[in-house]
Design a protein around this motif. Structure first.
Motif, PDB file in Angstrom:
ATOM      1  N   GLU A 113     -50.389 -99.529 -42.114  1.00 47.73           N
ATOM      2  CA  GLU A 113     -48.984 -99.866 -42.320  1.00 47.73           C
ATOM      3  C   GLU A 113     -48.723-101.341 -42.060  1.00 47.73           C
ATOM      4  O   GLU A 113     -48.002-101.994 -42.811  1.00 47.73           O
ATOM      5  N   ARG A 114     -49.319-101.874 -40.999  1.00 49.74           N
ATOM      6  CA  ARG A 114     -49.141-103.302 -40.709  1.00 49.74           C
ATOM      7  C   ARG A 114     -49.735-104.160 -41.821  1.00 49.74           C
ATOM      8  O   ARG A 114     -49.157-105.177 -42.205  1.00 49.74           O
ATOM      9  N   LYS A 160     -37.307 -98.899 -46.033  1.00 50.39           N
ATOM     10  CA  LYS A 160     -38.513 -98.112 -46.341  1.00 50.39           C
ATOM     11  C   LYS A 160     -38.218 -96.994 -47.341  1.00 50.39           C
ATOM     12  O   LYS A 160     -38.639 -95.861 -47.159  1.00 50.39           O
ATOM     13  N   ARG A 161     -37.509 -97.329 -48.414  1.00 54.31           N
ATOM     14  CA  ARG A 161     -37.153 -96.321 -49.405  1.00 54.31           C
ATOM     15  C   ARG A 161     -37.968 -96.424 -50.678  1.00 54.31           C
ATOM     16  O   ARG A 161     -37.676 -95.760 -51.651  1.00 54.31           O
ATOM     17  N   HIS A 162     -38.978 -97.286 -50.691  1.00 60.29           N
ATOM     18  CA  HIS A 162     -39.806 -97.394 -51.883  1.00 60.29           C
ATOM     19  C   HIS A 162     -40.759 -96.207 -51.965  1.00 60.29           C
ATOM     20  O   HIS A 162     -41.166 -95.630 -50.950  1.00 60.29           O
ATOM     21  N   MET A 163     -41.116 -95.864 -53.176  1.00 61.74           N
ATOM     22  CA  MET A 163     -42.012 -94.741 -53.404  1.00 61.74           C
ATOM     23  C   MET A 163     -43.395 -95.055 -52.828  1.00 61.74           C
ATOM     24  O   MET A 163     -43.884 -96.179 -52.946  1.00 61.74           O
ATOM     25  N   ILE A 223     -34.450-104.191 -54.533  1.00 59.72           N
ATOM     26  CA  ILE A 223     -35.844-104.239 -54.069  1.00 59.72           C
ATOM     27  C   ILE A 223     -35.893-104.707 -52.615  1.00 59.72           C
ATOM     28  O   ILE A 223     -36.547-104.089 -51.768  1.00 59.72           O
ATOM     29  N   ALA A 224     -35.203-105.799 -52.314  1.00 63.33           N
ATOM     30  CA  ALA A 224     -35.231-106.347 -50.952  1.00 63.33           C
ATOM     31  C   ALA A 224     -34.581-105.400 -49.951  1.00 63.33           C
ATOM     32  O   ALA A 224     -35.071-105.233 -48.832  1.00 63.33           O
ATOM     33  N   ILE A 225     -33.497-104.774 -50.352  1.00 66.91           N
ATOM     34  CA  ILE A 225     -32.804-103.839 -49.452  1.00 66.91           C
ATOM     35  C   ILE A 225     -33.704-102.646 -49.153  1.00 66.91           C
ATOM     36  O   ILE A 225     -33.818-102.202 -48.005  1.00 66.91           O
ATOM     37  N   ILE A 233     -40.238-108.345 -40.159  1.00 68.19           N
ATOM     38  CA  ILE A 233     -39.606-107.463 -39.170  1.00 68.19           C
ATOM     39  C   ILE A 233     -40.402-106.175 -39.032  1.00 68.19           C
ATOM     40  O   ILE A 233     -40.679-105.711 -37.931  1.00 68.19           O
ATOM     41  N   LEU A 234     -40.795-105.603 -40.155  1.00 73.76           N
ATOM     42  CA  LEU A 234     -41.552-104.350 -40.117  1.00 73.76           C
ATOM     43  C   LEU A 234     -42.980-104.575 -39.621  1.00 73.76           C
ATOM     44  O   LEU A 234     -43.536-103.737 -38.914  1.00 73.76           O
TER      45      LEU A 234
END
Length: 191
Positions: free
Chosen positions: A112-113, A91-94, A84-86, A169-170
């Protein structure tokens, strides 16, 4: 804030007595992230090996280890939460983009922010409630291994820290190129 040479500056405008090079912070985070990723890989390997040995022992020898289910469950939980954290940083979550595709770029950026802020708050909640669960279960033990039950929940605050850091970070739109050494070697086309 930071200067052009990558050293930290206090908000009051004065420079720190000891300058903190941002490159050093990036390297530390990259190493920690790599170790966390290796933990996930190790959990998967241990789980597969334990389950494989258990299946062989039960099928051929009609016996098994008492602790195999407990260890494989622990490894599966740890692997899942580490993943989950990785995936937050990569940004690979559905996601559902039916409505966001139609938004103007400025509105999409704000959304997004806001999303990354929610992710950060979720990570902080995982740390807080993970510690509460660990404290609540530290006196009980797992039946087969006799390890503290908090061992199962140790991954919650650890994952929460990484989710919160990745969300920040994002949120601040920082470039994640410093993590290139730890990103997977496959591309989207390979999937």
């Amino acid at each position: 804030m930071c200067r052009a040479d990558g050293h930290a500056v206090f908000p009051s405008g004065g420079f720190a007595r000891r300058k903190i090079p941002l490159n050093a912070i990036k390297k530390i985070f990259a190493v920690c992230f790599k170790v966390f990723e290796l933990l996930a890989v190790a959990c998967m390997i241990v789980m597969v090996v334990v389950v494989f040995i258990e299946v062989i022992k039960r099928y051929f020898f009609a016996t098994g280890y008492r602790w195999s289910q407990e260890i494989s469950t622990l490894m599966m939980v740890w692997f899942g939460f580490a993943g989950i954290a990785i995936d937050v940083l990569e940004k690979r979550h559905m996601s559902i983009e039916l409505f966001t595709m139609k938004l103007p770029p400025k509105a999409l950026s704000i959304l997004e922010r806001f999303n990354y802020l929610i992710i950060t708050v979720f990570g902080i909640c995982m740390v807080y409630y993970g510690i509460i669960i660990m404290n609540f279960t530290k006196l009980s033990t797992l039946p087969a291994t006799k390890w503290p039950s908090s061992t199962l929940y140790f991954i919650l605050p650890l994952t929460g820290v990484f989710i919160a850091l990745n969300g920040l970070i994002l949120f601040f739109g920082k470039d994640t190129d410093f993590l290139d050494t730890i990103k997977p070697s496959y591309t989207k086309e390979d999937l």
